[in-house]
Each structure stands twice: as C-alpha cells, then as structure tokens.
Design a protein around this motif. Sequence first.
Motif, PDB file in Angstrom:
ATOM      1  N   MET A 199       0.825  -1.173   0.060  1.00 43.92           N
ATOM      2  CA  MET A 199      -0.003   0.004  -0.112  1.00 43.92           C
ATOM      3  C   MET A 199       0.811   1.197   0.039  1.00 43.92           C
ATOM      4  SD  MET A 199      -3.083   0.908  -0.157  1.00 43.92           S
ATOM      5  CE  MET A 199      -4.344   1.863   0.488  1.00 43.92           C
ATOM      6  N   SER A 200       2.041   1.208   0.775  1.00 44.01           N
ATOM      7  CA  SER A 200       2.977   2.422   0.849  1.00 44.01           C
ATOM      8  C   SER A 200       3.462   2.681  -0.605  1.00 44.01           C
ATOM      9  CB  SER A 200       4.129   2.255   1.744  1.00 44.01           C
ATOM     10  OG  SER A 200       3.925   2.950   2.959  1.00 44.01           O
ATOM     11  N   LYS A 201       3.723   1.672  -1.304  1.00 44.00           N
ATOM     12  CA  LYS A 201       4.384   2.103  -2.758  1.00 44.00           C
ATOM     13  C   LYS A 201       2.943   2.605  -3.669  1.00 44.00           C
ATOM     14  CE  LYS A 201       6.699  -0.115  -6.563  1.00 44.00           C
ATOM     15  NZ  LYS A 201       7.197  -1.283  -6.963  1.00 44.00           N
ATOM     16  N   ALA A 202       1.944   2.176  -3.381  1.00 46.05           N
ATOM     17  CA  ALA A 202       0.888   2.808  -4.274  1.00 46.05           C
ATOM     18  C   ALA A 202       0.664   4.454  -3.978  1.00 46.05           C
ATOM     19  CB  ALA A 202      -0.443   2.126  -3.998  1.00 46.05           C
ATOM     20  N   GLN A 203       0.460   4.616  -2.491  1.00 49.40           N
ATOM     21  CA  GLN A 203       0.565   5.917  -2.055  1.00 49.40           C
ATOM     22  C   GLN A 203       1.645   6.773  -2.313  1.00 49.40           C
ATOM     23  OE1 GLN A 203      -1.916   7.262  -0.502  1.00 49.40           O
ATOM     24  NE2 GLN A 203      -3.238   5.285  -0.395  1.00 49.40           N
ATOM     25  N   LEU A 204       2.678   6.428  -2.575  1.00 47.62           N
ATOM     26  CA  LEU A 204       3.889   7.118  -3.042  1.00 47.62           C
ATOM     27  C   LEU A 204       3.725   7.616  -4.429  1.00 47.62           C
ATOM     28  CD1 LEU A 204       7.058   7.998  -2.469  1.00 47.62           C
ATOM     29  CD2 LEU A 204       7.542   5.848  -3.689  1.00 47.62           C
ATOM     30  N   GLY A 205       3.106   6.627  -5.312  1.00 44.30           N
ATOM     31  CA  GLY A 205       2.999   6.715  -6.732  1.00 44.30           C
ATOM     32  C   GLY A 205       1.886   7.710  -6.703  1.00 44.30           C
ATOM     33  N   ALA A 206       0.951   7.771  -5.939  1.00 44.36           N
ATOM     34  CA  ALA A 206      -0.399   8.528  -5.951  1.00 44.36           C
ATOM     35  C   ALA A 206       0.265  10.109  -5.712  1.00 44.36           C
ATOM     36  CB  ALA A 206      -1.413   8.169  -5.139  1.00 44.36           C
ATOM     37  N   PHE A 207       0.919  10.379  -4.673  1.00 48.69           N
ATOM     38  CA  PHE A 207       1.504  11.582  -4.350  1.00 48.69           C
ATOM     39  C   PHE A 207       2.342  12.169  -5.381  1.00 48.69           C
ATOM     40  CE2 PHE A 207       5.152  13.733  -2.202  1.00 48.69           C
ATOM     41  CZ  PHE A 207       4.232  14.877  -1.767  1.00 48.69           C
ATOM     42  N   PHE A 208       3.232  11.279  -5.666  1.00 46.95           N
ATOM     43  CA  PHE A 208       3.865  12.054  -6.937  1.00 46.95           C
ATOM     44  C   PHE A 208       3.339  12.457  -8.306  1.00 46.95           C
ATOM     45  CE2 PHE A 208       7.862  10.787  -4.060  1.00 46.95           C
ATOM     46  CZ  PHE A 208       8.284  12.025  -3.995  1.00 46.95           C
ATOM     47  N   ALA A 209       2.444  11.612  -8.357  1.00 51.59           N
ATOM     48  CA  ALA A 209       1.248  11.980  -9.649  1.00 51.59           C
ATOM     49  C   ALA A 209       0.767  13.465  -9.407  1.00 51.59           C
ATOM     50  CB  ALA A 209       0.266  10.995  -9.710  1.00 51.59           C
ATOM     51  N   LYS A 210       0.481  13.617  -7.926  1.00 58.93           N
ATOM     52  CA  LYS A 210      -0.309  15.103  -7.567  1.00 58.93           C
ATOM     53  C   LYS A 210       0.858  15.843  -7.724  1.00 58.93           C
ATOM     54  CE  LYS A 210      -3.385  14.678  -4.480  1.00 58.93           C
ATOM     55  NZ  LYS A 210      -3.988  14.833  -3.153  1.00 58.93           N
ATOM     56  N   VAL A 211       2.100  15.439  -7.197  1.00 56.88           N
ATOM     57  CA  VAL A 211       3.311  16.402  -7.321  1.00 56.88           C
ATOM     58  C   VAL A 211       3.406  17.004  -8.965  1.00 56.88           C
ATOM     59  CG1 VAL A 211       5.846  17.000  -7.206  1.00 56.88           C
ATOM     60  CG2 VAL A 211       4.165  15.809  -5.173  1.00 56.88           C
ATOM     61  N   ASP A 212       3.394  16.005  -9.543  1.00 56.10           N
ATOM     62  CA  ASP A 212       3.595  16.452 -11.108  1.00 56.10           C
ATOM     63  C   ASP A 212       2.787  17.363 -11.773  1.00 56.10           C
ATOM     64  OD1 ASP A 212       5.884  14.469 -11.411  1.00 56.10           O
ATOM     65  OD2 ASP A 212       4.477  12.992 -12.021  1.00 56.10           O
ATOM     66  N   LEU A 213       1.525  17.257 -11.056  1.00 52.91           N
ATOM     67  CA  LEU A 213       0.490  18.307 -11.632  1.00 52.91           C
ATOM     68  C   LEU A 213       0.334  19.589 -10.864  1.00 52.91           C
ATOM     69  CD1 LEU A 213      -2.294  15.441 -12.132  1.00 52.91           C
ATOM     70  CD2 LEU A 213      -0.949  16.623 -13.898  1.00 52.91           C
ATOM     71  N   ASP A 214       1.093  19.821  -9.687  1.00 49.48           N
ATOM     72  CA  ASP A 214       0.929  20.972  -8.947  1.00 49.48           C
ATOM     73  C   ASP A 214       2.115  21.724  -8.859  1.00 49.48           C
ATOM     74  OD1 ASP A 214       0.519  22.812  -7.007  1.00 49.48           O
ATOM     75  OD2 ASP A 214      -1.077  21.497  -5.720  1.00 49.48           O
ATOM     76  N   PRO A 215       2.281  22.798  -9.396  1.00 50.68           N
ATOM     77  CA  PRO A 215       3.627  23.545  -9.165  1.00 50.68           C
ATOM     78  C   PRO A 215       3.948  23.854  -7.844  1.00 50.68           C
ATOM     79  CG  PRO A 215       2.497  24.303 -11.092  1.00 50.68           C
ATOM     80  CD  PRO A 215       1.672  23.486 -10.493  1.00 50.68           C
ATOM     81  N   GLY A 216       2.926  24.205  -7.284  1.00 49.33           N
ATOM     82  CA  GLY A 216       3.045  24.775  -5.767  1.00 49.33           C
ATOM     83  C   GLY A 216       3.603  23.595  -4.953  1.00 49.33           C
ATOM     84  N   LEU A 217       2.976  22.358  -5.274  1.00 51.49           N
ATOM     85  CA  LEU A 217       3.430  21.179  -4.355  1.00 51.49           C
ATOM     86  C   LEU A 217       4.668  20.851  -4.907  1.00 51.49           C
ATOM     87  CD1 LEU A 217       2.577  19.012  -2.455  1.00 51.49           C
ATOM     88  CD2 LEU A 217       1.514  17.740  -4.134  1.00 51.49           C
ATOM     89  N   GLN A 218       5.146  20.827  -5.804  1.00 49.95           N
ATOM     90  CA  GLN A 218       6.668  20.654  -6.556  1.00 49.95           C
ATOM     91  C   GLN A 218       7.297  21.683  -5.647  1.00 49.95           C
ATOM     92  OE1 GLN A 218       6.817  21.517 -10.761  1.00 49.95           O
ATOM     93  NE2 GLN A 218       5.019  20.104 -11.055  1.00 49.95           N
ATOM     94  N   GLN A 219       7.037  22.730  -5.770  1.00 45.40           N
ATOM     95  CA  GLN A 219       7.884  23.737  -4.835  1.00 45.40           C
ATOM     96  C   GLN A 219       8.153  23.352  -3.248  1.00 45.40           C
ATOM     97  OE1 GLN A 219       9.695  26.319  -6.359  1.00 45.40           O
ATOM     98  NE2 GLN A 219      10.869  26.230  -4.699  1.00 45.40           N
TER      99      GLN A 219
END
Length: 54
Positions: free
Chosen positions: A1-21
């Motif tokens: 489950m952790s790996k899936a959560q990690l992937g979901a988080f970084f997918a969100k990061v890819d789409l959000d410049p504020g989160l990227q920062q």
Amino acid sequence: MSKAQLGAFFAKVDLDPGLQQQVHDAKDSAAIVAIAKALGHPFTEATLARHQRG
C-alpha cells in the motif's frame, strides 16, 4: 500500500507547481513524508528511499 500511496503522491506533485516547490524545499525525506501524509498519502521514509534509489 505504501508504494501505491507514494505513486499517487508523486502523480499529484507532477500536476501541481506549488506542491513541486514544497517538495523541492523540503529539508529531508521526513519533511516530504509529512507533506504527503498531510495530503492523505501515507508512506514511510524507507519507501521513499527505495523509490529515490530506483
């Protein structure tokens, strides 16, 4: 489950410049894990470290 959560988080990061920062400015892996957890994506520092190593 952790790996899936990690992937979901970084997918969100890819789409959000504020989160990227936020991730870029994080002082260490614990800070990245805390950001992810606050957004509902719990994973461990060990999972993050494995991801970073490839």
